[in-house]
Write a protein that holds these residues in place. Structure first.
Motif, mmCIF file in Angstrom:
data_model
loop_
_atom_site.group_PDB
_atom_site.id
_atom_site.type_symbol
_atom_site.label_atom_id
_atom_site.label_comp_id
_atom_site.label_asym_id
_atom_site.label_seq_id
_atom_site.Cartn_x
_atom_site.Cartn_y
_atom_site.Cartn_z
ATOM 1 N N SER A 12 -26.357 -13.026 -11.004
ATOM 2 C CA SER A 12 -25.969 -11.562 -11.202
ATOM 3 C C SER A 12 -25.670 -11.840 -12.585
ATOM 4 N N ASP A 14 -24.084 -8.760 -13.935
ATOM 5 C CA ASP A 14 -23.137 -7.805 -14.121
ATOM 6 C C ASP A 14 -21.859 -8.095 -14.210
ATOM 7 N N SER A 15 -21.292 -7.277 -15.145
ATOM 8 C CA SER A 15 -19.942 -7.635 -15.833
ATOM 9 C C SER A 15 -19.224 -7.360 -15.009
ATOM 10 N N ASP A 16 -19.357 -6.731 -13.758
ATOM 11 C CA ASP A 16 -18.205 -6.220 -12.686
ATOM 12 C C ASP A 16 -18.093 -7.661 -12.170
ATOM 13 N N SER A 39 -30.699 -8.293 -18.520
ATOM 14 C CA SER A 39 -29.493 -7.579 -17.807
ATOM 15 C C SER A 39 -28.276 -8.599 -17.562
ATOM 16 N N SER A 41 -24.923 -9.792 -18.882
ATOM 17 C CA SER A 41 -23.589 -9.559 -19.663
ATOM 18 C C SER A 41 -23.429 -10.680 -20.485
#
Length: 71
Positions: A12, A14-16, A39, A41
């Protein structure tokens, strides 16, 4: 401390997931990040223990394998 693994693989961009990556690395383990360039980060890519695995580079190969399996 005994760990069940040495390297975590995160697919992933995603910076989450940054807090998770930080925590795993704080345990002395490696984290390898993989995902698509558009996508990914930047900060997550920087935190990867090794070079980011960009799935874009394997997209055509995966499609080819999928088509062979359908035949």
């Amino acid at each position: 401390m005994l760990h069940a693994f040495n390297t975590a693989i995160l697919l992933s961009g995603d910076s989450d997931f940054l807090p998770l990556v930080t925590e795993v690395k704080a345990l002395g383990l490696q984290v390898v990040v993989g995902g698509f360039r558009n996508s990914m980060s930047h900060i997550l890519a920087v935190e990867s223990s090794k070079n980011v695995i960009y799935l874009d580079e394997y997209k055509q190969e995966l499609k080819t394998r999928e088509n062979k399996n359908e035949s």
